[in-house]
Motif scaffolding. Structure first.
Motif, mmCIF file in Angstrom:
data_model
loop_
_atom_site.group_PDB
_atom_site.id
_atom_site.type_symbol
_atom_site.label_atom_id
_atom_site.label_comp_id
_atom_site.label_asym_id
_atom_site.label_seq_id
_atom_site.Cartn_x
_atom_site.Cartn_y
_atom_site.Cartn_z
ATOM 1 N N LYS A 156 17.799 -3.121 2.247
ATOM 2 C CA LYS A 156 16.512 -2.904 2.912
ATOM 3 C C LYS A 156 16.018 -1.512 2.542
ATOM 4 C CE LYS A 156 14.309 -3.166 7.422
ATOM 5 N NZ LYS A 156 14.460 -2.339 8.627
ATOM 6 N N VAL A 157 14.766 -1.402 2.193
ATOM 7 C CA VAL A 157 14.213 -0.113 1.780
ATOM 8 C C VAL A 157 12.941 0.144 2.579
ATOM 9 C CG1 VAL A 157 13.231 1.203 -0.130
ATOM 10 C CG2 VAL A 157 15.111 -0.390 -0.571
ATOM 11 N N THR A 158 12.889 1.303 3.236
ATOM 12 C CA THR A 158 11.670 1.700 3.933
ATOM 13 C C THR A 158 11.243 3.053 3.391
ATOM 14 O OG1 THR A 158 12.680 0.722 5.874
ATOM 15 C CG2 THR A 158 10.622 1.877 6.218
ATOM 16 N N LEU A 159 10.023 3.154 2.954
ATOM 17 C CA LEU A 159 9.519 4.422 2.446
ATOM 18 C C LEU A 159 8.568 5.007 3.473
ATOM 19 C CD1 LEU A 159 8.680 3.651 -1.294
ATOM 20 C CD2 LEU A 159 10.457 5.155 -0.423
ATOM 21 N N ALA A 160 8.773 6.306 3.795
ATOM 22 C CA ALA A 160 7.864 6.947 4.728
ATOM 23 C C ALA A 160 7.748 8.412 4.366
ATOM 24 C CB ALA A 160 8.362 6.795 6.164
ATOM 25 N N GLY A 161 6.593 8.822 3.933
ATOM 26 C CA GLY A 161 6.322 10.229 3.636
ATOM 27 C C GLY A 161 7.248 10.788 2.585
ATOM 28 N N GLU A 162 8.007 11.796 2.991
ATOM 29 C CA GLU A 162 8.829 12.524 2.028
ATOM 30 C C GLU A 162 10.220 11.922 1.898
ATOM 31 O OE1 GLU A 162 7.559 15.575 0.336
ATOM 32 O OE2 GLU A 162 5.952 14.236 0.995
ATOM 33 N N GLY A 204 0.794 -1.224 0.000
ATOM 34 C CA GLY A 204 0.000 0.000 0.000
ATOM 35 C C GLY A 204 0.825 1.272 0.000
ATOM 36 N N VAL A 205 2.141 1.142 -0.121
ATOM 37 C CA VAL A 205 2.999 2.333 -0.123
ATOM 38 C C VAL A 205 3.041 2.943 -1.516
ATOM 39 C CG1 VAL A 205 5.327 3.189 0.334
ATOM 40 C CG2 VAL A 205 4.365 1.345 1.732
ATOM 41 N N ALA A 206 3.179 2.107 -2.513
ATOM 42 C CA ALA A 206 3.224 2.592 -3.893
ATOM 43 C C ALA A 206 1.867 2.373 -4.533
ATOM 44 C CB ALA A 206 4.292 1.848 -4.687
ATOM 45 N N THR A 207 1.561 3.197 -5.536
ATOM 46 C CA THR A 207 0.278 3.046 -6.216
ATOM 47 C C THR A 207 0.446 2.448 -7.607
ATOM 48 O OG1 THR A 207 0.522 5.348 -6.887
ATOM 49 C CG2 THR A 207 -0.910 4.904 -5.008
ATOM 50 N N GLU A 208 1.603 2.705 -8.222
ATOM 51 C CA GLU A 208 1.785 2.193 -9.576
ATOM 52 C C GLU A 208 3.246 1.824 -9.788
ATOM 53 O OE1 GLU A 208 1.305 4.856 -12.884
ATOM 54 O OE2 GLU A 208 0.608 3.251 -14.203
ATOM 55 N N PRO A 261 8.030 9.826 -11.378
ATOM 56 C CA PRO A 261 7.975 8.858 -10.268
ATOM 57 C C PRO A 261 8.623 9.445 -9.025
ATOM 58 C CG PRO A 261 9.803 8.337 -11.708
ATOM 59 C CD PRO A 261 9.086 9.498 -12.356
ATOM 60 N N GLN A 262 8.256 8.906 -7.881
ATOM 61 C CA GLN A 262 8.882 9.345 -6.625
ATOM 62 C C GLN A 262 10.143 8.523 -6.348
ATOM 63 O OE1 GLN A 262 7.762 12.347 -6.009
ATOM 64 N NE2 GLN A 262 7.597 11.914 -3.805
ATOM 65 N N VAL A 263 10.141 7.321 -6.837
ATOM 66 C CA VAL A 263 11.288 6.446 -6.612
ATOM 67 C C VAL A 263 11.588 5.691 -7.912
ATOM 68 C CG1 VAL A 263 12.240 4.521 -5.257
ATOM 69 C CG2 VAL A 263 10.607 6.093 -4.199
ATOM 70 N N GLU A 314 19.389 8.157 4.889
ATOM 71 C CA GLU A 314 18.043 8.670 4.683
ATOM 72 C C GLU A 314 18.090 9.609 3.495
ATOM 73 O OE1 GLU A 314 16.099 9.918 8.397
ATOM 74 O OE2 GLU A 314 15.252 11.520 7.156
ATOM 75 N N LEU A 315 17.179 9.428 2.569
ATOM 76 C CA LEU A 315 17.178 10.230 1.347
ATOM 77 C C LEU A 315 15.884 11.009 1.253
ATOM 78 C CD1 LEU A 315 18.145 7.526 -1.317
ATOM 79 C CD2 LEU A 315 19.698 8.898 0.067
ATOM 80 N N LYS A 316 16.002 12.209 0.687
ATOM 81 C CA LYS A 316 14.788 12.948 0.328
ATOM 82 C C LYS A 316 14.237 12.362 -0.954
ATOM 83 C CE LYS A 316 15.398 17.562 2.152
ATOM 84 N NZ LYS A 316 15.991 18.857 1.858
ATOM 85 N N LEU A 317 12.945 12.283 -1.036
ATOM 86 C CA LEU A 317 12.328 11.822 -2.282
ATOM 87 C C LEU A 317 12.104 13.017 -3.197
ATOM 88 C CD1 LEU A 317 9.721 9.235 -0.975
ATOM 89 C CD2 LEU A 317 12.007 8.834 -1.873
ATOM 90 N N PRO A 318 12.104 12.809 -4.486
ATOM 91 C CA PRO A 318 12.360 11.557 -5.219
ATOM 92 C C PRO A 318 13.816 11.125 -5.162
ATOM 93 C CG PRO A 318 12.014 13.384 -6.742
ATOM 94 C CD PRO A 318 11.766 13.934 -5.379
ATOM 95 N N ALA A 319 14.008 9.822 -5.355
ATOM 96 C CA ALA A 319 15.346 9.269 -5.203
ATOM 97 C C ALA A 319 15.503 8.023 -6.079
ATOM 98 C CB ALA A 319 15.594 8.893 -3.746
ATOM 99 N N VAL A 320 16.750 7.637 -6.233
ATOM 100 C CA VAL A 320 17.072 6.406 -6.957
ATOM 101 C C VAL A 320 17.631 5.385 -5.969
ATOM 102 C CG1 VAL A 320 18.542 5.343 -8.727
ATOM 103 C CG2 VAL A 320 17.575 7.624 -9.116
ATOM 104 N N VAL A 321 17.124 4.183 -6.032
ATOM 105 C CA VAL A 321 17.629 3.096 -5.195
ATOM 106 C C VAL A 321 18.150 2.008 -6.138
ATOM 107 C CG1 VAL A 321 16.982 1.277 -3.549
ATOM 108 C CG2 VAL A 321 15.983 3.568 -3.342
#
Lengths: 310, 249, 544
Positions: free
Chosen positions: B145-151, B53-57, B110-112, B167-174
Motif C-alpha cells: 500500500k502506498v500513500t503519498l502526502a506532501g513531503e 491527481g497526486v502525480a503529474t507525470e 522524479p520524486q518517487v 514513513e519515508l522522506k521524498l524523494p524515495a524508491v518504492v
C-alpha cells in the motif's frame, strides 16, 4: 579472510534465518563475525555468541537501529565493511531489504539467494523461480550475498564468542517505522507457513476438507492449501490454491492429502523440504516426488495422524 | 510530482523455461517476451497516483536491447506518459541498471521511483534498493500500500509474518509486491495511443555509466529432479519418520 | 456503450491466411499509391501463439506474396531432402516405393517449418507495411448493419466474473467496424460457424469433416537427426477402418516435429487421439528418431479435411471466409499453409478492387471467381476425393486414391461426399475398449504434463468459454450412450467425469483448453459451443 553475517533478530533473540546464514558462511570458510544492529539487543547478541563457528559478535546499539530499517543498517554495515571478504544476510524480507543497499554502496554486485557454495567466489543460485540453477562467479573484492535459508542447515549452539561493541553511525533520518502488524491468526499464511496441509479432490467435498484437514492443521500449526481440482470442485476458495496458477510454496513440510499430483500442482510445491503424500492410489504421480508416501484411505489415515500428534 | 517507473522485458510468465542443452543459459530465442509482472504492478500504481491527481507525470524506463521498446509501449498503454530506452546489447546486471537509473534520476528529478520488487528471470531483488542507495534516498520494498502526502510517503510493506508501515522522506524508491494492485487490461484505444507517445533512446555511455557485468555465469543447469522417497506402511511409521528421521515435526 | 473504430478492412485472426491478406492489401495500396487502413486482431498473446501445424510448407503462395522471402529472413530454412511413406504394422513397417506414391505425397521443393515462427515473421512484415496488428484481442461477436451485412466485430470484454458480471478490472470490448471483414480464424472458427449459419453458406455443400492433430516438438540427439527428412506413416496404431496417420519432420537445430492426426469421423467412443499419439511414439520406426531426446513442446489443433466439396460459400455481404476458416486445407497433400496464404491474397485482391470502386459491405464475388480460376482450385480439385476414399478404410482408400491420382491424375468423373463427424460415434456398448499403455515419462506422457508444455493459461475468474447448450446432456446422453467421449477426445484434459455422492458430474477445466476446437466438432449432439475466452489467453505456442 573474515566473513560478516548480518543478523536478523528482534533484539531479544536471533531469528532462525540467521542460523542458516551462519552455516552458509562456514561453508565459504573464514572467521565469522555476526553483526547485531539494534537497540537493547543484548539478548540477541548473547544468542549469536553461542552459535558454533562464530568468532565474534559485533553489537551496534542505538535508537535508530531499533526498527532495523534498511537505510541506517546498510550505512552501518558499509562503515564496518573494510576487512571483510564476504558479507552475508539471510534472503528473508529483512536481508533482501538491506543487502542490495550495502552492495551498491560498496560498488559490488550482490549474489542473491544462494543455495550452494562452490568456492569462495562461486555460488549456485536459482533463477526463473527455481526452474534453472545458475552457477555464478563474482569478480568483486567483496562478495555481498543473501542466503536461501532452506538450503542450509541451522548452525548449532556450542560457541562462546566475545561480544564487541561497535560505534553507532549517525541517524540518516530518511525513514521511520510507523508500526508493525504481525499476523495473529492461528493459521499461518500459505506463502509463509513452515508446514502446509493441502487437500485435493480425494477429500470428496468441502465439508470433508474442513472436517479432516483443519484439526490436523491445528495440531501442526500449519497453513491450509488445496489443489486446483479441489478449488474447482468448490471445496475451498481460490486463494487456497497451490500450483502453477496459484501460490508457489516451499515450506519445511508439505502434506498432500488426496492430491494426485498433476504437474501444475507439483510446479507449485516441489521446492518444499519434505513432501508427505497420503493417497489411496499407489500410482498417483504425487508419490514420485514424495519423501514419505502412505498409500491409504485418507478418511481413516488423516484422523489417525491427527490423533497420533496429540 | 513526477514518478519514474523502470520496466524490464522478460520471458513471458506463462512460457516454460528451458535450459540450453550446452548449459550456457536459458533458451530465449524467438520466445514470447513480456513486461515483468511486478513492473506492471509498478506502472499501474504510478498511473493510479496520476489519475488520483497526486502525480503529474509517469515516465517509464527500460534498459536493454532495442526490443525493450515494446515493453515501454506496454507501459504507456497502461498509462505512462512517455518512455526512455537505455539501449545496449550488453547483459545488464542489477548494479549496472541501478547506475543507469541513477543517471536518469539525476536528469529527470522524479520524486518517487516505483520498481517491481524483482524480475522473474534473474530473481535478483536488488535494483530498487541499489538505486535508493546510490541516490542516498530512503526505500520501501515489497509495498502492498502506498500513500503519498506532501513531503513524505507512507508505505505498508509485506514482511515475513506480517505487515510493516514506514514513513519515508521524498524523494524515495518504492518496490512493489503482488498485492499492491491488480494491473488493468490495456485497451485497444490505449494501445493505439501508446504508439504515438514520445519514446527517447539513450546509450549507457551517453549517461557515463560502465555497465560491464560483475558476475560471470559459469553454468546454468536444470534443478535437480526430486526423486521418490520411501513408502511408509502406516500412520505410526509416518509419524516416526517425520519426528526422528526428517526431524520436521 | 462500447467504443468503436473504423477501418477499410478488418481481419480476424493472425495466421497465414489473415496475415497474407493484410500484407497483400498494403502491397496493392503501395503499388497504386493509395491508402488502405487494415486492422488485424489475434486472440493469441502474440502472433504465432495459437499456430500449430506439422509443417511441410509449399512455398508457392509465399513466393507470390513475398518473392524475396529468403532475403527478407523468413524462418524457412530446412528444405525437404527425403520423403518416406511407411505403412506401419504393430511391430514393423514397410516403406512405399516413392515411384508408387501419388504426386500429392512428393515434397521436392518444399520446406519443413515451424509455422508459428513463419506467422510471427509474417506479422512483422505486415506491421512494417503499416497493418495495425493487435494480438491479445479476440473477435468475440460479429456485428451487423441494418441491411444485414457484416460491419465488423466486437472484441471480447475483459475482467468479467464467472457469472458474467463486470469485475473490478472490467474493460468492455471494442467495436471494430470495416467496409470488409475477413475471417481467418483457422479451422472451425467460432465466428465463421455463426456466419455459415446466418448466411446459409453451407447450403448445397457437404458437411465439413475434420481431423485432430496432436503434435510434439522434440530435441533429439544429433546422431538421430536427419535434417530435411519427412516421414509419413499410415496404419498402426489406427485400425484399418479409422482414418489417421502420423508424421515425423526433421527440422533444423536437432529439432524433430512429431505428430499424429486422427480423423474425427472415428466411430469407437473409447478411442483417445491423445493416447494414440503417445503410443505412436513407441513404434520402432518412430522411437528411433526421438529416443534419448527431450520433449520441448506439446499442442493440438483440429484441421478441416473435407476438401473442395465441403467448402462453404466463401463470401457474404461485408466479408469473406479465408484460410482454414473456409476449409482450404489440402488433406491429401497434408498441408494447408500455402492454400491459406493464397486464399488470403485472393480475398485481399477482391477487397482492394472493391474499395477502389468505392464499394463497401457487399459481396466480394470476385474472390470466389478468382479462386475458381487459380492454381489452388486446380490443386484442390485434383485431390478432392482423398478424404471420402479414406472413409472406405485405409487399404481400400489408399488403393482407390492411388488409382484416382496415378491413373487419372485426379481427373476422375466422380466426386465423393463427406458426412458430419459428430454423427459417427457408435454407442460405447457396441465398441471394443482400447487398452492404452501407461505413460513411461520418457517417451510417453500423461495429458496434464503435456498440457503444461503448451503454456496455456486462462484467468479463472471469467465465464466458462466452453458453453453447454443443455447442462444435462453430458450425463444423460454422452455418458450414458458413449461413455463420455469428451474425456478422451479432448487432448488437454478439459473434460472430466467426476463421481460424486449425488452421482456423476461433468467437470470442465476450461483453464487447460488449448483452443483446438475438437469438442465443438465431435460432441455427439453438438451440445458444446466453443467461444473465445479473454483475449491473450490460451496456449502460447513457441514456433509450433
Amino acid at each position: 579472510m573474515a566473513i560478516l553475517v548480518i543478523a536478523e533478530h528482534d533484539n531479544q533473540s536471533i531469528k532462525a534465518a540467521t542460523l542458516n546464514t551462519v552455516t552458509a558462511a562456514a561453508a565459504i570458510g573464514g572467521d565469522i563475525h555476526v553483526l547485531v544492529a539494534g537497540q537493547g539487543c543484548e539478548g540477541a547478541c548473547n544468542a549469536a555468541a553461542k552459535l558454533a563457528g562464530v568468532a565474534k559478535v559485533l553489537c551496534a546499539a542505538a535508537p535508530h537501529y531499533e526498527a532495523q530499517l534498511a537505510e541506517n543498517v546498510a550505512a552501518l554495515v558499509v562503515a564496518n565493511a573494510p576487512g571483510y571478504s564476504h558479507i552475508l544476510a539471510p534472503a528473508t524480507s529483512y536481508g533482501k531489504n538491506v543487502m542490495p543497499r550495502v552492495a551498491a554502496l560498496l560498488d559490488v554486485a550482490q549474489i542473491s539467494d544462494i543455495v550452494a557454495v562452490e568456492a569462495a567466489d562461486t555460488f549456485v543460485r536459482p533463477i526463473y523461480a527455481g526452474n534453472a540453477m545458475a552457477t555464478v562467479k563474482s569478480a568483486d573484492a567483496v562478495k555481498a550475498i543473501t542466503v536461501r535459508t532452506t538450503a542450509f542447515e541451522a548452525a548449532a549452539e556450542g560457541g562462546s564468542a566475545a561480544v564487541e561493541n561497535l560505534a553507532a553511525g549517525a541517524d540518516l533520518g530518511l525513514s521511520k517505522l510507523v508500526g508493525r502488524e504481525l499476523t495473529k491468526s492461528e493459521r499461518p499464511e500459505l506463502g509463509a507457513a513452515k508446514i502446509i496441509v493441502s487437500g485435493g479432490r480425494g477429500l470428496g467435498s468441502g465439508e470433508n476438507y474442513h472436517a479432516l484437514l483443519e484439526p490436523l492443521a491445528d495440531k501442526l500449526g500449519a497453513a491450509l492449501g488445496a489443489s486446483r481440482a479441489a478449488v474447482d470442485a468448490g471445496f475451498v476458495p481460490n486463494d487456497y490454491q497451490v500450483g502453477q496458477t496459484g501460490k508457489i510454496v516451499a515450506p519445511q513440510v508439505y502434506l498432500a492429502v488426496g492430491i494426485s499430483g498433476a504437474i501444475q500442482h507439483l510446479a507449485g510445491m516441489k521446492d518444499s523440504k519434505v513432501i508427505v503424500a497420503i493417497n489411496k492410489d499407489p500410482e498417483a504421480p504425487i508419490f514420485q516426488v514424495a519423501d514419505y508416501g502412505l498409500v491409504a484411505d485418507l478418511f481413516a489415515a488423516v484422523p489417525e495422524l491427527t490423533a497420533a500428534l496429540s | 510530482m513526477k514518478i519514474l517507473v523502470p520496466v524490464k522485458r522478460v520471458l513471458d510468465y506463462n512460457v516454460k523455461v528451458r535450459v540450453k542443452a550446452d548449459g550456457t543459459g536459458v533458451d530465449l530465442s524467438n520466445l514470447k517476451m513480456a513486461m515483468n509482472p511486478f513492473d506492471e504492478i509498478a506502472v499501474e500504481e504510478a498511473v493510479r497516483l496520476k489519475e488520483a491527481g497526486v502525480a503529474t507525470e509517469v515516465v517509464a524506463v527500460s534498459c536493454g536491447v532495442a526490443a525493450c521498446q515494446e515493453t515501454l509501449r506496454a507501459a504507456m498503454a497502461i498509462g505512462a506518459d512517455r518512455g526512455i530506452l537505455v539501449e545496449t546489447d550488453v547483459e545488464l546486471q542489477p548494479l549496472a541498471v541501478a547506475k543507469l537509473l541513477k543517471a536518469l534520476c539525476d536528469k529527470e528529478a522524479p520524486q518517487v521511483v516505483i520498481c517491481g520488487k524483482q524480475a522473474i528471470d534473474d530473481d535478483a531483488n536488488q535494483t530498487g534498493q541499489m538505486l535508493a542507495a546510490l541516490m542516498g534516498w530512503p526505500q520501501a520494498t515489497f509495498a502492498s500500500k502506498v500513500t503519498l502526502a506532501g513531503e513524505s510517503t507512507t508505505v505498508t510493506r509485506e514482511i515475513d509474518g506480517g505487515l510493516e508501515t514506514i514513513e519515508l522522506k521524498l524523494p524515495a524508491v518504492v518496490t512493489t509486491d503482488l498485492r499492491l494492485n491488480e494491473p488493468r487490461y490495456a485497451t485497444l484505444p490505449n494501445i493505439m495511443k501508446a504508439k504515438k507517445k514520445p519514446l527517447d533512446t539513450v546509450k549507457p555511455d551517453e549517461l557515463g555509466v560502465d555497465v560491464a557485468p560483475r558476475l560471470a555465469t559459469l553454468k546454468v543447469a536444470e534443478p535437480p529432479k526430486r526423486s521418490a522417497g520411501v513408502r511408509v506402511a502406516d500412520v505410526a511409521q509416518l509419524v516416526d519418520k517425520l519426528k526422528n528421521e526428517a526431524k520436521v515435526i | 456503450m462500447r467504443e468503436s473504430m473504423e477501418f477499410d478492412v478488418l481481419i480476424v485472426g493472425g495466421g497465414p491466411a489473415g496475415l497474407a491478406a493484410a500484407i497483400r492489401l498494403k502491397q496493392l495500396a503501395q503499388d497504386k499509391g493509395t491508402d488502405v487502413s487494415v486492422c488485424l486482431i489475434e486472440k493469441g498473446a502474440e502472433i504465432g501463439a495459437h499456430i500449430l501445424s506439422g509443417a511441410v510448407m509449399d512455398p508457392r503462395a509465399l513466393s507470390e506474396l513475398i518473392p524475396d522471402w529468403q532475403e527478407q529472413g523468413a524462418p524457412i530454412k530446412t528444405a525437404v531432402t527425403e520423403d518416406r511413406v511407411i505403412f506401419l504394422s504393430e511391430t514393423g513397417g514397410r516403406q512405399i516405393p516413392n515411384a508408387l506414391l501419388p504426386d500429392s505425397f512428393h515434397n521436392d521443393g518444399n520446406y519443413i517449418v515451424r509455422l508459428g515462427n513463419v506467422a510471427k515473421w509474417l506479422g512483422e512484415q505486415a506491421e512494417a507495411l503499416g497493418v495495425e496488428v493487435y494480438p491479445g484481442f479476440a473477435g468475440a461477436e460479429v456485428l451487423f448493419d441494418e441491411a444485414g451485412a457484416v460491419k465488423g466485430v466486437a472484441t471480447g470484454d475483459m475482467g468479467l466474473t464467472r457469472e458474467g458480471e463486470p469485475g473490478p478490472n472490467y474493460q468492455p470490448g471494442m467495436e471494430l467496424h470495416a467496409k470488409y471483414t475477413l475471417f481467418a480464424e483457422g479451422c472451425r472458427g467460432h465466428l465463421g460457424k455463426q456466419l455459415e449459419a446466418k448466411y446459409k453458406l453451407r447450403e448445397g455443400v457437404d458437411p465439413q469433416t475434420y481431423g485432430i492433430g496432436i503434435k510434439e516438438l522434440w530435441e533429439v540427439p544429433a546422431e538421430r537427426h536427419v535434417p530435411g527428412l519427412v516421414v509419413h506413416t499410415a496404419g498402426w496404431p489406427m485400425d484399418s477402418a479409422t482414418y489417421g496417420g502420423g508424421f515425423v519432420y526433421h527440422l533444423e537445430d536437432n529439432l524433430v516435429s512429431i505428430g499424429f492426426v486422427v480423423g474425427l469421423n472415428y466411430t469407437n467412443p473409447h478411442l483417445s487421439p491423445f493416447e494414440e499419439m503417445q503410443r505412436y511414439k513407441t513404434h520402432p520406426e518412430i522411437r528411433k528418431y526421438i529416443e534419448g531426446g527431450k520433449r520441448l513442446a506439446y499442442g493440438a489443433r483440429a484441421i478441416a479435411a473435407g476438401g473442395l466439396q465441403s467448402q462453404p460459400k466463401l463470401v457474404f455481404p461485408g466479408g469473406a471466409l479465408i484460410g482454414d476458416d473456409a476449409g482450404f486445407l489440402n488433406a491429401a497433400r497434408i498441408k494447408g499453409s500455402h492454400a491459406a496464404i493464397k486464399s488470403g491474397m485472393l480475398a485481399a485482391e477482391a477487397a482492394f478492387d472493391a474499395l477502389g470502386a468505392e464499394r463497401s459491405r457487399d459481396e466480394l464475388a470476385a474472390f470466389p471467381e478468382a479462386f475458381r480460376t487459380s492454381w489452388l482450385h486446380a490443386e484442390l480439385h485434383k485431390t478432392r476425393n482423398f478424404k471420402p476414399y479414406m472413409k472406405k478404410g485405409l487399404w481400400m482408400g489408399s488403393l482407390l486414391f492411388g488409382i484416382d491420382q496415378n491413373l487419372f491424375g485426379g481427373k476422375v468423373p466422380w466426386t465423393l461426399h463427406n458426412s458430419a463427424d459428430h454423427t459417427a460415434l457408435k454407442p460405447a456398448a457396441e465398441c471394443e475398449k482400447i487398452a492404452y499403455p501407461k505413460p513411461d515419462g520418457v517417451l510417453t506422457f500423461d495429458r496434464l504434463s503435456s498440457v503444461f508444455l503448451s503454456n496455456t493459461n486462462h484467468e479463472e475468474e471469467q465465464p466458462c468459454h466452453l458453453q453447454l447448450k443443455d447442462a444435462g446432456v453430458p450425463i444423460s446422453v454422452n455418458l450414458a450412450q458413449h461413455d463420455a467421449p469428451e474425456q478422451r477426445y479432448c487432448p488437454a484434459g478439459v473434460y472430466e467425469i467426476v463421481q460424486e455422492e449425488a452421482g456423476p458430474r461433468l467437470q470442465i477445466n476450461a483453464q487447460n483448453c488449448v483452443h483446438c476446437k475438437t469438442c465443438d466438432i465431435k460432441d455427439p449432439t453438438q451440445n458444446i459451443n466453443w467461444v473465445v475466452p479473454q483475449g491473450g489467453e490460451g496456449p502460447i505456442y513457441q514456433g509450433m
